[in-house]
Structures are given as C-alpha cells and as structure tokens.
Enzyme design. Structure first.
Site, PDB file in Angstrom:
ATOM      1  CG  LEU A   2      -1.605   1.290   1.604  1.00 45.38           C
ATOM      2  CD1 LEU A   2      -2.579   1.713   0.511  1.00 45.38           C
ATOM      3  CD2 LEU A   2      -2.355   1.125   2.916  1.00 45.38           C
TER       4      LEU A   2
ATOM      5  CB  SER B 159      10.523  -2.026  -7.560  1.00 41.54           C
ATOM      6  OG  SER B 159      11.421  -1.076  -8.071  1.00 41.54           O
TER       7      SER B 159
ATOM      8  CG  HIS C 109       2.703  -7.193 -14.112  1.00 40.05           C
ATOM      9  ND1 HIS C 109       3.933  -7.519 -14.623  1.00 40.05           N
ATOM     10  CD2 HIS C 109       2.633  -7.791 -12.895  1.00 40.05           C
ATOM     11  CE1 HIS C 109       4.572  -8.283 -13.751  1.00 40.05           C
ATOM     12  NE2 HIS C 109       3.809  -8.462 -12.697  1.00 40.05           N
TER      13      HIS C 109
END
Length: 488
Positions: free
Chosen positions: A213, A387, A411
DNA sequence: ATGTAC
C-alpha cells in the site's frame, strides 16, 4: 553475458521492430505459432533464455492464436512466463492455471485525493503508522473482517457488489473496477473446503512479497487530456494498493492444477513442461477451474476494496478536519493475473478466445464497450506499479492495443535478482535508511523483506513503461513518486 | 505469490 558455448537470446530472436522480437516457429518442435517478445534492445540483455523457452512452450499448446507473447517485464514463472499473454480459441484451445498464476487476480488500484504533497508530508509518519496498524500485512495475516460461509459464497459470486452492499466503498467505485469487480460465471461449488478455510479470515489483508500500500504524489503529467479525464494533476496525492486473492486463490490454483495434470494426460495434450497442465477449454475440468478462478478473482476485488475502504477512513481521520471533502475517488482497478473470455479480431474475423494474462494488464482501447463511460474517449487506465522507492505510472490504452497484444500491456518492473540473492547481498536497514533520506518512509513487518524488495532487484519501471508507450499499446499519462509504503 | 515443505 552468455558463455561461448551457450545459445544467447540474440541468436534465437528475429527483430520485428525496435520493441518487438520474434521467436521463430522453428525454434522448438510443435510450435503452432511464433513467440513475440515486446522488449527494447537494452532490456533484451536482461531477458534470460529460460523465459524465452517458456514463451516457446506456450506456443506449443493447442488452439493458441497469432503468437505467444511476453511483455517487457517478463521473467521466469510457473510454466508460463510472468509477463506472458496468450489467447486460446474458445473451441479448439485450452485453459491453463499456469497461464494465470498462483495469485489469481493479483492486481492494482489507484485512488486520487484533493490533497497535495505539501498537505501530507508533515503528517506522513503518523499516517503510515496508522495504516500499518489498520491494514493487516504479512504472510498468513488475518483480517479484521469476519465473514460467514454464506458471505464467502456471496463474495465469490458478487465481488465488489458485495463490498458496496455491506458498507465497504461506494456505488461509484464499481464502474471503475475492471469487469466491475464482479466477473460472471463464478461457481462456489468448485472451490474446495481448504480454499474456503484459508480465504475466510483473509478479506482485507495485504499479504507479503511485492504487495504493498503506497502513498504517492504526482510529479509529472504527460497527457493533460487523459489526466483530466482521470481527475489527475501535478502535485496531487494518490494512494495505490497492490495485492491479490491471498491463500484462497493460491489454494484454488493448487487444487485445480492437480485435476488438470490428470486431464492433460486424459485428453492427450502434449506438454513440453508439466507446469503447463491444461485441458480443452470446453471440458468439465477446464470449466471447473475457470469457475473457481472467477471466485478467486471476485474475492481479490473485494480484498482490494476493503483495504481501500479502511485506507479512506485513515486519511479522513488525519485530514478531513482541515481539508473537508478529500475526494478519495477510485481512479481504476486492474487485474494482472487472470484469464477471460473475450472477443478479438483474428484474421479479420471476430473470434472468442480465452485470453490468459499472467503478470500482464488488460489495456482495452478507447470506445471499447467494457469501459466505463468517463473513460470511453481516453481509453482504459493502465496502472503500472514501480518497485519500492521507484516511480509508478498511469497510462491509457490506445487504438492499436487490440491488434498488437490482444488488448494487453505490461504490469510492473519485473524482478532481476532472486529473493535469496537479494537477502544475501543487501541489508534491509540500509535500504530503509537510504529511502528515508530521499523522503520515502517504509513500514514493513521485517527488514529482510525490504532487502528482497529493494529497487536494485527490479528492472527500471520507467524503461519497461517506455517500451509499451513506444510500441503504441498504451501511452503515458502520469508519473507517481512514492512518499510512504506499507509492506507485508 | 503462498499456513515460503504435507
């Protein structure tokens, strides 16, 4: 660099253009179609032979259409490469769990706000502390939400509709989820008791690994018109949720892989790799997997929805008193591990195919009937998480995506260093301090996880995104920089 | 990714 006596990917691949390379049909016996790898020359140096081999293996499966594809973030996966896209004819083709992955409907959603970076920065540390407390994270984590067996069935069948009906999120969120967060065709009777048992306590949990998150801010807009349609502007704070179907999806994949391993033999399907277990698309075995996969997909949408709801509550507690309506609207939610029955034009003819996207995002073009009204003109938002510590991107799909890649894009960044290697080479505390000095705060269950997810173990998200942008599958809309991240 | 080995 490859050894002298080893074949390198450069010996095999035939250049189609600057960002597309072909694996010729002659590379392996039994290939029905060529492979196509969408990658720049510089990223090609990071592509290993094993991934190329997996692209070729998928091309051997029955009923595959046009070509077996890999996105610029492709790397070795279970049977199919991660970053792989393959479409199989509804009648002559197959369905394979390996083409979806263990984390069924792993995906990403983006929520915008009316807050600016300056509003959030002074309160960031407290905000992250509370988020880390409120959102259960880590392997085996259990949620705050207790659902009954009957409710679990409802979640499997109705997805995000269940969430909204039960006070998680609002009606307006539904249209901004891919497939409205409620894919049809679910059948809970195809989900084992064990999968149900693992799934019941995990609604509203983040999980581990690359799941996160993240609180972010927009530092660059590339396309004003598309950004405006998505309600995005420079300096704006957003948050992004990346997670999937947890133990439930994992168990569903495991259960049906066993059945499909037998089915592959029963139907006499030649498998170049046991991990490609599959069955004819219309067989009971394949359809049962598909029905269970839909259950897991709907579960994953609910999971992201509940996490979004709790995150909204935390933002409101921290900022509503000073800022009023925070405008925490869902921009979009995309799946990146899923198989879907879709209509595509193949050799000039509309054909129904099971499109397997594993580590690949759907990217439907402007005007596509599956898009919500407010994105019909600009095209589907494509969300590409970076990342840890690196930029994420919002793109929008283009007219050519259907023709080039069955309406699909990349993705994420794609791993280049194994978790094991990363743990050995890198020290979590050092990475955390380095990120902190750049203004990026990390909350994680353990330091070793920070090492495993360090920026250095991934390809550059920017480089990967540039490939799909240059190919004309999806064009760049906005760049998001991380401020704080919660990791499991 | 994953009750990181049933």
């Amino acid at each position: 660099m490859s050894e002298e006596n080893e074949t390198s990917v450069f010996d095999v691949l035939k250049k189609i253009n600057d960002n597309a390379w072909e694996v010729p049909v002659g590379f392996k016996p039994g290939m029905n179609v060529p492979g196509r790898i969408f990658v720049s020359e510089s990223l090609l140096h990071l592509l290993d032979m094993g991934t190329l081999d997996q692209v070729a293996n998928v091309a051997i499966l029955p009923g595959i259409q046009r070509y077996s594809m890999a996105m610029p973030d492709a790397h070795l996966g279970y049977g199919f490469p991660i970053g792989g896209v393959a479409a199989f004819d509804k009648h002559s083709g197959i369905i394979s769990p390996g083409g979806v992955g263990f984390d069924i409907n792993c995906g990403v959603r983006l929520i915008r706000s009316n807050l600016t970076e300056q509003d959030v920065r002074p309160k960031l540390s407290g905000l992250l502390d509370e988020l880390f407390e409120v959102i259960p994270t880590g392997v085996g984590s259990k949620g705050r939400l207790k659902v009954s067996d009957a409710e679990l069935d409802d979640i499997f069948v109705h997805g995000v509709q269940w969430a909204v009906d039960n006070g998680y999120g609002v009606k307006a969120d539904i249209g901004h989820c891919e497939s409205k967060g409620q894919m049809s065709g679910a059948d809970p009777s195809t989900v084992s008791l064990r999968a149900r048992k693992r799934g019941r306590p995990q609604i509203g949990t983040l999980g581990s690994g690359n799941h996160f998150l993240e609180v972010q801010y927009i530092d660059k807009i590339y396309d004003e018109e598309a950004a405006s349609a998505m309600g995005l502007r420079e300096g704006q704070v957003t948050f992004m949720i990346h997670c999937g179907s947890r133990g439930a999806g994992h168990q569903i994949c495991t259960d049906h892989l066993q059945v499909l391993a037998q089915a592959s033999k029963k139907y006499g399907i030649p498998l170049p790799d046991k991990q490609l277990a599959c069955a004819p698309a219309q067989s009971k075995e394949a359809q049962d997997y598909f029905k269970a996969m839909v259950c897991a997909a709907n579960y994953a949408w609910v999971n992201r929805h509940v996490i979004m709801h709790w995150t909204r509550e935390v933002f409101e507690r921290h900022f509503a008193a000073d800022h009023g309506d925070l405008g925490l609207d869902l921009v979009y939610d995309v799946a990146h591990n899923i198989a879907k029955l879709e209509e595509h034009k193949i050799n000039g003819k509309n054909t129904e195919v099971y499109v397997h996207r594993k580590g690949a995002t759907r990217a439907f073009p402007p005007g596509h009937p599956d898009l919500p009204e407010d994105y019909l003109v600009v095209g589907q938002p494509v969300l590409i998480p970076g990342s840890m510590g690196t930029p994420s991107y919002v793109l929008c799909s283009t007219e050519d995506s259907m023709d080039i890649s069955f309406g699909s894009a990349c993705h994420g960044a794609g791993r280049v260093m194994s978790r094991k290697h990363a743990k050995k080479e890198l020290i979590g505390e050092d990475i955390r301090d380095e990120l902190s000095s750049r203004g990026i705060l990390v909350r994680a269950t353990q330091p070793s996880l920070i090492a495993e997810e360090a920026p250095a173990v991934y390809k550059s998200s920017s480089e990967v995104v540039d490939v799909v942008h240059d190919l004309g599958i999806a064009r760049k809309v906005a760049r998001l920089l991380p401020m704080g991240v919660i990791k499991g």
